[in-house]
Design a protein around this motif. Structure first.
Motif, short mmCIF file in Angstrom:
data_model
loop_
_atom_site.label_atom_id
_atom_site.label_comp_id
_atom_site.label_asym_id
_atom_site.label_seq_id
_atom_site.Cartn_x
_atom_site.Cartn_y
_atom_site.Cartn_z
N GLU A 139 -0.80 6.04 -6.98
CA GLU A 139 -1.50 5.23 -7.98
C GLU A 139 -2.90 5.77 -8.24
N LYS A 140 -3.57 6.16 -7.18
CA LYS A 140 -4.93 6.69 -7.31
C LYS A 140 -4.92 8.03 -8.04
N ALA A 141 -3.93 8.86 -7.74
CA ALA A 141 -3.85 10.19 -8.35
C ALA A 141 -3.50 10.14 -9.84
N THR A 142 -2.69 9.16 -10.24
CA THR A 142 -2.21 9.12 -11.62
C THR A 142 -2.88 8.07 -12.49
N GLY A 143 -3.49 7.07 -11.85
CA GLY A 143 -4.06 5.97 -12.61
C GLY A 143 -3.01 5.01 -13.14
N VAL A 144 -1.79 5.11 -12.61
CA VAL A 144 -0.68 4.25 -13.04
C VAL A 144 -0.19 3.44 -11.84
N GLU A 145 -0.15 2.13 -12.00
CA GLU A 145 0.33 1.27 -10.93
C GLU A 145 1.85 1.32 -10.81
N TYR A 146 2.35 1.12 -9.59
CA TYR A 146 3.79 1.11 -9.31
C TYR A 146 4.52 0.13 -10.24
N GLU A 147 4.00 -1.11 -10.34
CA GLU A 147 4.69 -2.13 -11.15
C GLU A 147 4.77 -1.73 -12.61
N GLU A 164 0.81 -1.22 0.00
CA GLU A 164 0.00 0.00 0.00
C GLU A 164 0.85 1.27 0.00
N SER A 165 2.16 1.15 -0.12
CA SER A 165 3.02 2.33 -0.01
C SER A 165 2.73 3.40 -1.05
N TYR A 166 2.27 2.99 -2.23
CA TYR A 166 2.07 3.94 -3.32
C TYR A 166 0.60 4.11 -3.69
N GLU A 167 -0.27 3.76 -2.77
CA GLU A 167 -1.70 3.83 -3.05
C GLU A 167 -2.13 5.23 -3.44
N LYS A 168 -1.61 6.24 -2.75
CA LYS A 168 -1.97 7.63 -3.03
C LYS A 168 -1.56 8.03 -4.44
#
Length: 202
Positions: free
Chosen positions: A174-182, A168-172
């Protein structure tokens, strides 16, 4: 010299020398987590003791460095790009001579044991479950396995670096950009290091 069979590198990454692990794909895959992340596949080009130094080096030099590609250059041309690496005749003769020297053979073997540090990766991919995806590549009929095989590369003779996500470290972000960390890490690494058998980025 060289890296071990399994190396813990960063907190959330592991490097596994697939070709050196006995026990088949189950033994290999148990070293990877049931977790999302990015994985990078490198060719294992260390020489087997049964292979002569000269033959081994020539095979590696002439092996495919990327998958063949076809396309259209409008309006008149169809093109095909194929991997081609050849050593000049003079260097081939020199390599034959040098390969008779045990000191040269030992030095080259030591360099090749560290090749993961300076070679381009074969492939960069992402997965929701790294262990399951690598099992698919090793045991199944994945497109990557087939593509590598067409270029004479056995996916079981590779080194795999897996980088796990932080949950969940990058949930914020990912939600803001629509791009997943991976997806972002896969794209960054692909564009920076140009894996020869990745057919498309992103």
């Amino acid at each position: 010299m060289g890296v071990g069979l399994i190396e813990r590198l960063l907190n959330d990454s592991v490097l596994v020398k697939v070709s050196k692990i006995r026990g088949g794909s189950n033994a290999v895959c148990q070293n990877f987590p049931d977790a999302p992340g990015v994985y990078i596949i490198y060719k294992d080009i260390e020489r087997r003791s049964s292979c002569s130094p000269f033959v081994h080096l020539m095979e590696e030099i002439e092996s495919d460095k990327f998958t063949s590609r076809e396309g259209v250059v409008a309006p008149l041309f169809n093109i095909r790009v194929e991997s081609r690496t050849r050593l000049p005749k003079k260097k081939i003769e020199a390599l034959k001579e040098f390969s008779r020297n045990e000191k040269f053979v030992k030095e080259v073997d030591e360099i090749l044991s560290l090749s993961i540090l300076f070679q381009s990766p074969l492939y960069v991919g992402k997965a929701n479950n790294i262990r399951a995806r690598l099992r698919q590549h090793l045991d199944g009929d994945s497109d990557l396995k087939e593509t590598l095989s067409e270029s004479g590369i056995d996916i079981r003779k590779t080194n795999v670096l897996a980088i796990m996500s932080e949950g969940e470290s990058y949930e914020k972000e990912e939600k803001a950009t629509g791009v997943e960390y991976e997806n972002l890490i896969e794209d960054l690494l692909s564009r920076m290091f140009c894996p020869g058998f990745t057919r498309r980025y992103g």
